[in-house]
Each structure stands twice: as C-alpha cells, then as structure tokens.
Design a protein around this motif. Structure first.
Motif, PDB file in Angstrom:
ATOM      1  N   SER A  45      34.549  39.958  30.853  1.00  0.00           N
ATOM      2  CA  SER A  45      33.750  39.270  31.872  1.00  0.00           C
ATOM      3  C   SER A  45      32.410  39.981  32.061  1.00  0.00           C
ATOM      4  CB  SER A  45      34.517  39.222  33.190  1.00  0.00           C
ATOM      5  OG  SER A  45      34.857  40.528  33.600  1.00  0.00           O
ATOM      6  N   PHE A  88      30.445  42.079  42.920  1.00  0.00           N
ATOM      7  CA  PHE A  88      31.347  41.157  42.224  1.00  0.00           C
ATOM      8  C   PHE A  88      31.568  39.877  43.027  1.00  0.00           C
ATOM      9  CE2 PHE A  88      32.456  45.526  40.912  1.00  0.00           C
ATOM     10  CZ  PHE A  88      32.023  45.444  39.586  1.00  0.00           C
ATOM     11  N   TYR A 130      27.593  34.158  35.807  1.00  0.00           N
ATOM     12  CA  TYR A 130      28.839  34.912  35.732  1.00  0.00           C
ATOM     13  C   TYR A 130      29.693  34.268  34.662  1.00  0.00           C
ATOM     14  CZ  TYR A 130      33.470  36.695  36.802  1.00  0.00           C
ATOM     15  OH  TYR A 130      34.700  37.289  36.702  1.00  0.00           O
ATOM     16  N   ARG A 143      31.401  36.754  42.324  1.00  0.00           N
ATOM     17  CA  ARG A 143      32.096  35.634  41.668  1.00  0.00           C
ATOM     18  C   ARG A 143      33.380  36.085  40.976  1.00  0.00           C
ATOM     19  NH1 ARG A 143      28.353  31.070  41.605  1.00  0.00           N
ATOM     20  NH2 ARG A 143      26.793  31.766  43.072  1.00  0.00           N
ATOM     21  N   GLY A 144      33.595  37.397  40.911  1.00  0.00           N
ATOM     22  CA  GLY A 144      34.773  37.943  40.253  1.00  0.00           C
ATOM     23  C   GLY A 144      34.431  39.251  39.568  1.00  0.00           C
ATOM     24  N   ASP A 150      33.574  34.700  33.207  1.00  0.00           N
ATOM     25  CA  ASP A 150      34.848  35.373  33.488  1.00  0.00           C
ATOM     26  C   ASP A 150      35.551  35.892  32.240  1.00  0.00           C
ATOM     27  OD1 ASP A 150      35.942  33.110  32.322  1.00  0.00           O
ATOM     28  OD2 ASP A 150      36.880  32.379  34.160  1.00  0.00           O
TER      29      ASP A 150
END
Length: 155
Positions: free
Chosen positions: A76, A109, A66, A111-112, A68
C-alpha cells in the motif's frame, strides 16, 4: 500552510493558478488534473485533492492518492500525483512546505495503512528533485513511458 477542500467558492481560482512558462512542460493544468481526478474516482481509485492556502491566500494545488495494495502493487502507498505553486508565489519556500505537509498528512494514514509515499517527476525539473531529495525520497530505478522517474519515501 493549509490544505483545504476544493469547493464551489475556490474551484475557479484554483483552476486559474499557473506555473511559469518553463514549468508548463513538466505539469498539466489544474483543470486537467481535476478532470483526471473525477474520472479516476469514478473508476474506484482513491484520489485526494486540495487547494493550498498560505494564511488566507490560495497559492497552489495538490492531487494525491491512496492505493491499498490490492491491485497491481506489492504494498500500500500514498502518492503525490500533482503538486503546483502558482508562479506568483514561487521562490518563497512554499513547495517545500507543501511536501512536508503532504508527508505529515500521509503519516496520519487517513485512508488506511501504507508502507511508502511515492511520486514521479521529470528528471530535468531540478527544483522538484531538490525538494524531494531533501525529504529523503529515493529514486527506485523505475522510469515511466513519459520519462518521469519514480521515487519513494518509507513512511
């Protein structure tokens, strides 16, 4: 198809998984990938590794990440850094199942937020290209120094 954490119990079987002799020019060993994951995580990168099981049989390995977007990238993303199915289990549709599962995982999502899923592959690896194309990954025109092409899928 199930992604499971790599543990002391499945670590050795995971690094012993092998692709065919022809495919070895496309991909590093799982041992090498796990060493890369260790170093990358130590440097602050968000690396995600799983052993891949079909029912109770270990059939492959996947290494994802991942980003960001706060570094050198404009947005991201999640990515597949390495995916392999052991030579004993190839030709049974598992590669396609793994990509589907990875995309589904990214879309949660975990991890973000992210705009795209991305990956690179050797353009001579027709099997990989066929799988990625079937999910809608589109080549971006970027080519790595290694000759691998970059492809993205909007999440």
């Amino acid at each position: 198809m199930e992604f499971r954490k790599i543990t002391w119990e499945n670590f050795i079987p995971c690094i012993e998984l092998q692709v065919t002799e022809e495919q070895k020019s496309y991909i590093s060993s799982n041992q090498h990938a796990l060493a890369e994951a260790y170093i990358a995580q130590d440097e602050g990168q968000d690396i995600i590794t799983f052993a891949i099981y079909k029912d109770e049989t270990l059939v492959g390995f996947i290494m994802m990440y991942y980003d960001d977007g706060s570094g050198n990238f404009d947005y991201s993303s999640y990515g597949i850094f390495k995916m392999m199915i052991d030579q004993r289990y190839q030709g049974q549709g598992y590669g396609k199942e793994v990509v589907a599962q990875a995309i589904a995982y990214f879309r949660t999502f975990p991890r973000g937020a992210a705009k795209v899923a991305e990956l690179t592959y050797n353009p001579e690896n027709a099997a990989a290209k066929k799988i990625y194309d079937s999910f809608g990954f589109v080549q971006t025109g970027k080519v790595l120094d290694s000759g691998e092409v970059h492809a993205e899928l909007v999440l």
